[in-house]
Design an enzyme around this catalytic site. Structure first.
Site, mmCIF file in Angstrom:
data_model
loop_
_atom_site.group_PDB
_atom_site.id
_atom_site.type_symbol
_atom_site.label_atom_id
_atom_site.label_comp_id
_atom_site.label_asym_id
_atom_site.label_seq_id
_atom_site.Cartn_x
_atom_site.Cartn_y
_atom_site.Cartn_z
ATOM 1 N N ILE A 24 45.335 27.559 31.224
ATOM 2 C CA ILE A 24 44.914 26.858 32.298
ATOM 3 C C ILE A 24 44.333 27.610 33.464
ATOM 4 O O ILE A 24 43.530 27.217 34.371
ATOM 5 C CB ILE A 24 46.058 26.139 32.951
ATOM 6 C CG1 ILE A 24 47.109 27.091 33.541
ATOM 7 C CG2 ILE A 24 46.808 25.165 31.977
ATOM 8 C CD1 ILE A 24 48.229 26.469 34.179
ATOM 9 N N GLU A 26 42.362 32.019 34.310
ATOM 10 C CA GLU A 26 42.452 33.350 34.016
ATOM 11 C C GLU A 26 41.762 34.136 35.202
ATOM 12 O O GLU A 26 40.813 33.756 35.696
ATOM 13 C CB GLU A 26 42.076 33.976 32.812
ATOM 14 C CG GLU A 26 40.608 33.611 32.384
ATOM 15 C CD GLU A 26 40.075 33.943 30.935
ATOM 16 O OE1 GLU A 26 40.385 35.173 30.676
ATOM 17 O OE2 GLU A 26 39.448 33.036 29.983
ATOM 18 N N GLY A 28 41.118 38.620 36.802
ATOM 19 C CA GLY A 28 40.846 40.126 36.518
ATOM 20 C C GLY A 28 42.317 40.512 35.991
ATOM 21 O O GLY A 28 42.163 41.530 35.284
ATOM 22 N N LYS A 31 46.067 36.243 32.500
ATOM 23 C CA LYS A 31 45.898 34.726 32.254
ATOM 24 C C LYS A 31 47.100 33.785 32.833
ATOM 25 O O LYS A 31 48.109 34.562 32.803
ATOM 26 C CB LYS A 31 45.800 34.634 30.805
ATOM 27 C CG LYS A 31 44.420 35.259 30.293
ATOM 28 C CD LYS A 31 44.223 34.828 28.779
ATOM 29 C CE LYS A 31 42.764 35.751 28.320
ATOM 30 N NZ LYS A 31 42.560 35.267 27.013
ATOM 31 N N ASP A 142 46.774 36.753 51.526
ATOM 32 C CA ASP A 142 45.901 36.247 50.766
ATOM 33 C C ASP A 142 45.946 34.840 50.751
ATOM 34 O O ASP A 142 45.558 34.068 49.753
ATOM 35 C CB ASP A 142 45.748 36.781 49.193
ATOM 36 C CG ASP A 142 44.582 36.617 48.413
ATOM 37 O OD1 ASP A 142 43.269 36.376 49.095
ATOM 38 O OD2 ASP A 142 44.750 36.385 47.270
#
Length: 547
Positions: A24, A26, A28, A31, A142
């Site tokens: 669903i 991916e 860096g 996945k 983040d």
């Protein structure tokens, strides 16, 4: 030869307990798969770290950090970590709850503009999740729309889950392993970074609140507060530039003044000027929404109503549109003219007579006449004629009474009020002296309202008291209440109201009105009321020095 980084996991079982159903996403680091936990027959999400990164100590530590940070959280609006382990081929994985929805970035792309009430519901849940995380010693670092999932639930069409604590900072001393950050190290997404994060400084929970401010700005305008073609450009602007007010970027957007002020405060360069905590931020956001709902539910005058008497004539000539109120409430996105704002101040231009009970009784009598329909036959037509004549006489009498009461009779000219409106009072009675940052001889309209003394909820309550006083034609009390509310919030819409109060009193205080209108225009440069204000003051509206 296929590598472990391909989607060869689909259809396979990992760690003897998770059957992988689909890829669903991916990135860096690895996945993301939808999988089924076999023992419970439950859908979960598996994040699998790339094989090529297993030798990178810092990346492995970051992956473990995400699992550790998220496992500390136990809040309905935070994603739950269910498991952490290693696949048969050596790959590390995190098992998390599955959220069947879309992220906030997708919602923005497909559904903007979003109404303010919906934005408040979504962001309030984000702040609830952050409050829990901050209390557990976890700073997200983040936060962005892509890390906020939204799905419909039975009682909430926009149920929020905050996810991806991949670069979360754990602030207590129990954390071990290699350090993920160092002095001058910058991590996060540049578009949403706080100034201190872009600088590589030490962070606390208020850095997350800055990111919430960026998200709020984006949800209300569909735009980021800053635009750039590079990560360095975004970081530089967060460090050095003040964000333009949302209504300047999107003049057509429906953004209440209180919402705009809260967004800009969250985007303050100095963390001390932002809301003190996620919980405080949420309380202010909900106070903004409470006032919005109150204004939305306020009764509006219908342009098509013919079953009640028209209001008393105004003291001054009204515009041809004066009986039609804009569907947009005062203060929303600067879409309302000054005349609409004036009409929102009952009692300033249409005050009640001294004997309000007598007037109410008269209106009740005339209402019954208006609602009486003529019956069949000639005599009913005559009766209807006399009833209509009676109505006209009553209206004329009321008009004369209002004129006599407000303009004075005979050669005496205008009668003064039995009380004096407060003028240039530095701090109104009942207000906190610490609410304003200037010496006592500075007029209230030229003062800066310091952040530490702001109390939005109290200001809203006091402003409502002012509205009620105005409805009773107690203009002096209304002015006092509006001034106190302004001293607690700095709301430019209150400055606009105060200008109207002083301009339309029987003996207008034009200097005081000018001061309040200047304050309004300074806070709302694109205000649609500007043209009418300048017309009233013959273009003499000077821009005062910013407080």
């Amino acid at each position: 030869m296929r590598t472990p980084d391909t989607d060869e996991y689909v259809g396979k079982t990992i760690a003897y307990k998770y059957r992988v159903e689909a890829l669903i996403g991916e990135g860096g680091m690895g996945k993301v798969f939808r999988a089924r936990q076999l023992s419970l027959d439950k859908v979960v999400v598996l994040k699998v770290l790339r094989h090529t990164l297993l030798s990178d100590e810092r990346t492995v530590a970051r992956f473990q950090r995400e699992a550790k940070a998220a496992s500390r959280l136990n809040h309905p609006n935070s994603i739950s970590v269910l498991d952490f382990g290693q696949a048969e081929d050596g790959a590390l994985f995190i098992a998390m709850e599955y959220v069947a929805g879309q992220d906030l970035h997708q919602i923005l792309s497909r559904e903007w503009p979003l109404n303010e009430g919906r934005v408040v519901r979504i962001v309030s849940q984000v702040l609830s999740a952050l409050s829990d995380a901050h209390g557990a010693g976890v700073i997200h670092r983040d936060l962005k729309p892509e890390n906020i999932m939204v799905e419909p639930r039975r009682n909430e069409p926009d149920f929020v889950k905050v996810l991806d604590f991949g670069i979360a900072k754990i602030t207590d001393s129990t954390d071990d392993g290699p350090a993920l950050t160092r002095a001058g190290f910058v991590c996060g997404t540049p578009e949403y970074m706080s100034p201190e994060q872009a600088r590589g400084s030490q962070l606390d929970h208020r850095s997350d609140l800055y990111a919430v401010g960026v998200i709020l700005y984006q949800l209300m305008t569909g735009l980021l507060p800053f635009e750039s073609d590079s990560a360095v450009g975004f970081a530089t602007k967060h460090l050095t530039e003040e964000p333009p007010p949302p209504t300047r970027r999107r003049p057509d957007a429906r953004i209440s003044p209180a919402m705009e002020r809260l967004i800009l405060r969250a985007l303050s360069k100095n963390p001390a000027d932002r809301p003190a905590s996620a919980e405080a931020f949420k309380a202010e956001l909900q106070a903004v929404d409470k006032e919005r709902r109150r204004m939305d539910s306020a009764p509006r005058r219908s342009a098509n109503s013919s079953a009640v008497l028209a209001p008393l004539p105004r003291k001054s000539a009204a515009s041809p549109q004066s009986d039609v109120r804009d569907a947009t409430l005062p203060g929303w996105g600067n879409e309302v003219t000054m005349e609409a704002t004036v009409r929102a101040l009952p009692g300033v231009l249409e005050p009640l007579p001294a004997n309000a009970d007598a007037m109410a009784a008269t209106r009740e009598t005339t209402d019954s006449l208006v609602h009486t329909q003529p019956g069949a036959g000639g005599s009913s037509g005559v009766a209807f004629f006399f009833k209509s004549l009676t109505i006209l006489l009553v209206v004329a009498a009321l008009g004369f009474f209002a004129y006599y009461f407000f303009m004075g009779a005979g050669s005496g000219g205008a009668q003064d009020l039995p009380y004096a409106l407060p003028t240039n009072a530095p701090v109104p009675a009942g207000a906190n002296n610490s609410a304003v940052g200037a010496s006592p001889d500075v007029p209230l309209y030229d003062r800066a309202i310091v952040s530490g003394a702001r109390n939005v909820e109290r200001a809203l309550d006091v402003a409502r008291e002012g509205d009620k006083a105005l409805q009773r034609a107690d203009v002096g009390l209304a002015a006092t209440k509006y001034r106190e509310a302004f001293s607690r919030s700095g709301d430019p819409e209150l400055a606009l109201k105060l200008g109207e109060v002083y301009w339309h009193r029987q003996n207008p205080d034009k200097e005081e009105a000018r001061g309040w209108w200047n304050r309004h225009l300074r806070e709302q440069p694109a205000s649609k009321a500007r043209a009418l204000i300048e017309q009233r003051l013959n273009g003499a509206v000077a821009q005062p020095t910013s407080p």
